[in-house]
Design an enzyme around this catalytic site. Structure first.
Site, short mmCIF file in Angstrom:
data_model
loop_
_atom_site.label_atom_id
_atom_site.label_comp_id
_atom_site.label_asym_id
_atom_site.label_seq_id
_atom_site.Cartn_x
_atom_site.Cartn_y
_atom_site.Cartn_z
N SER A 76 0.86 -1.19 0.00
CA SER A 76 0.00 0.00 0.00
C SER A 76 0.89 1.24 0.00
O SER A 76 2.10 1.14 0.25
CB SER A 76 -0.88 0.01 1.26
OG SER A 76 -0.07 0.22 2.41
N ASP A 86 -1.03 -1.71 -4.02
CA ASP A 86 -2.40 -1.86 -3.50
C ASP A 86 -3.02 -0.47 -3.34
O ASP A 86 -2.42 0.42 -2.72
CB ASP A 86 -2.30 -2.57 -2.14
CG ASP A 86 -3.65 -3.02 -1.61
OD1 ASP A 86 -4.55 -3.28 -2.42
OD2 ASP A 86 -3.78 -3.13 -0.37
N HIS A 87 -4.18 -0.27 -3.90
CA HIS A 87 -4.92 1.00 -3.76
C HIS A 87 -4.13 2.23 -4.18
O HIS A 87 -4.08 3.23 -3.43
CB HIS A 87 -5.43 1.19 -2.31
CG HIS A 87 -6.47 0.19 -1.93
ND1 HIS A 87 -7.77 0.25 -2.38
CD2 HIS A 87 -6.39 -0.91 -1.15
CE1 HIS A 87 -8.44 -0.78 -1.90
NE2 HIS A 87 -7.63 -1.51 -1.15
N HIS A 146 -12.70 -3.64 4.44
CA HIS A 146 -11.35 -3.63 4.99
C HIS A 146 -11.36 -3.65 6.52
O HIS A 146 -12.30 -3.15 7.14
CB HIS A 146 -10.59 -2.39 4.50
CG HIS A 146 -10.29 -2.44 3.03
ND1 HIS A 146 -10.93 -1.64 2.12
CD2 HIS A 146 -9.43 -3.21 2.32
CE1 HIS A 146 -10.47 -1.90 0.91
NE2 HIS A 146 -9.56 -2.85 1.00
N GLY A 166 -10.63 -6.78 1.08
CA GLY A 166 -11.28 -6.92 2.39
C GLY A 166 -11.68 -8.35 2.68
O GLY A 166 -12.76 -8.60 3.21
N ALA A 167 -10.80 -9.30 2.35
CA ALA A 167 -11.20 -10.71 2.39
C ALA A 167 -10.51 -11.51 3.49
O ALA A 167 -10.38 -12.72 3.40
CB ALA A 167 -10.95 -11.34 1.02
N SER A 168 -10.09 -10.82 4.56
CA SER A 168 -9.54 -11.58 5.69
C SER A 168 -10.68 -12.27 6.44
O SER A 168 -11.79 -11.76 6.52
CB SER A 168 -8.81 -10.64 6.66
OG SER A 168 -7.50 -10.38 6.19
P1 13P Z 1 -8.39 -7.14 4.87
O1 13P Z 1 -8.43 -5.92 5.75
O2 13P Z 1 -9.67 -7.89 4.93
O3 13P Z 1 -7.22 -8.00 5.13
O4 13P Z 1 -8.27 -6.62 3.34
C1 13P Z 1 -7.02 -6.25 2.81
C2 13P Z 1 -7.15 -5.59 1.48
O5 13P Z 1 -8.18 -5.58 0.83
C3 13P Z 1 -5.94 -4.93 0.96
O6 13P Z 1 -6.21 -4.25 -0.21
O1 G3H Z 2 -6.61 -2.11 1.89
C1 G3H Z 2 -5.88 -1.73 2.79
C2 G3H Z 2 -4.73 -2.56 3.24
O2 G3H Z 2 -5.10 -3.32 4.36
C3 G3H Z 2 -3.50 -1.72 3.48
O3 G3H Z 2 -3.58 -1.05 4.69
O4 G3H Z 2 -2.98 1.26 3.97
O5 G3H Z 2 -2.86 0.56 6.39
O6 G3H Z 2 -1.20 -0.29 4.73
P1 G3H Z 2 -2.60 0.21 4.96
ZN ZN Z 3 -8.12 -3.34 -0.39
#
Ligand code: 13P
Ligand code: G3H
Ligand code: ZN
Length: 314
Positions: A50, A87-88, A183, A217-219
């Site tokens: 990220s 990521d993002h 998330h 958001g798949a934890s």
């Molecule tokens: P979690 O918070 O569910 O692990 O999701 C992580 C995520 O989507 C990172 O982009």
């Molecule tokens: O989607 C978000 C991820 O969990 C990354 O989180 O921006 O705190 O590193 P972060």
């Molecule tokens: Zn994400």
């Protein structure tokens, strides 16, 4: 094996009915725990960074650590395919900087913009990325929860009627959709029945046959780790994630990438808390980071085998 893009991984995952785990990384122990699991399971991997993680650890450290993981795998006789993914990403400049710095995949998350602006921004990133052989993930719909500094209060589910136009106008290689995941560690309220909109996933798949879909958001927010955190001085009552059966179902469908960050955080934090509770005199970071790294490895191994279905798919 050097770094790979997500192209080939997703094609095989789609056809094989499994998903690739995309794990968020920001330090050496997390990278080692995840890659050790993938080496033992012979599973392809996406390691994602990220913008917050990139600020924390610095781009160059993360790249070198991931390159080291590939070399370490090779020394153990395993050609481990790893895609390094932003990521993002929220701006063209951030995506460009990651592409120029060797990432093999980027996400441009224009989901907070209007549909038209999301298309414009995503297309700009795709043009730059594809010219350099890098794959791009876009997003339609919004997840509830916290992403860096953005706190989104409610879900805005993906509208299936928008996906064909978005994909054809932008040229993205994969699409993140919002079907009820979110998330962080608090995805559902206590007493609320966890639900995902598989009907939306189905509609999207009908409109984009053969196209790789991504779940953020798949934890699972693994209950054993939540319990451990709370037992050893933490305060995370009511932390609830996505049930594993639902993720298994998603992994068999058009979903080719499943994002996991919170479960890594929980595994590490729970283990460190337990370690300190049992060893109050310890102060060498290696004493508590060794079991924390092992906990990540064991947790990731379980996910690769029991949830994602990508063990043995190298
Ligand atoms: P979690 O918070 O569910 O692990 O999701 C992580 C995520 O989507 C990172 O982009
Ligand atoms: O989607 C978000 C991820 O969990 C990354 O989180 O921006 O705190 O590193 P972060
Ligand atoms: Zn994400």
């Amino acid at each position: 094996m050097s770094l790979v893009t997500t192209k080939d991984m997703f094609k095989k995952a789609y056809e094989g009915g499994y998903a690739i785990g995309a794990f968020n990384v920001n330090n050496m122990e997390i990278i080692q725990g995840i890659t050790d699991a993938a080496i033992e399971e012979k599973a392809p991997l996406i390691l994602q960074v990220s913008s917050g993680a990139r600020k924390y650890a610095k781009h160059v450290y993360l790249m070198k650590l991931i390159e080291a993981a590939i070399e370490d795998a090779k020394n153990q006789g395993v050609d481990l395919p790893i895609a390094v993914h932003l990521d993002h990403g929220d701006t063209f400049e951030l995506c460009k900087s990651c592409i120029d710095g060797g990432f093999t995949s980027v996400m441009i998350d224009g989901s907070h913009h209007s549909f038209e602006d999301n298309i414009k921004l995503t297309k700009q990133v795709v043009e730059y990325a594809h010219a350099k052989g890098v794959t791009v993930e876009g997003e339609l719909g919004q997840l509830a929860g916290i992403e860096d500094d953005v706190n989104v209060a409610d879900h805005a589910f993906t509208e299936p009627d928008q996906v064909e136009e978005f994909v054809s106008k932008t040229g993205v290689d994969s699409l993140a959709i919002a079907i009820g995941t979110s998330h962080g560690a608090f995805k559902f309220k206590p007493g609320q029945k966890p639900q995902l909109r598989f009907d939306i996933l189905e509609e999207v798949t009908k409109r984009l046959p053969g196209f790789p879909i991504v779940l953020h958001g798949a934890s699972s927010v693994i209950p054993e780790f939540v319990q451990m955190v709370n037992q050893y001085g933490g305060q995370m009552p009511d932390a609830i994630g996505i049930p594993e059966e639902m993720l298994r179902q998603a992994a068999k469908s058009a979903v080719c990438k499943i994002n996991i960050d919170s479960d890594l955080r929980l595994a590490m934090t729970a283990t460190v808390r337990k370690h300190f509770a049992e060893n109050p005199g310890h102060f060498d970071p290696r004493q508590y980071l060794t079991p924390a790294r092992s906990a990540i490895k064991d947790m990731v191994k379980r996910k690769l085998t029991n949830v994602l279905g990508c063990s043995g798919k190298i």
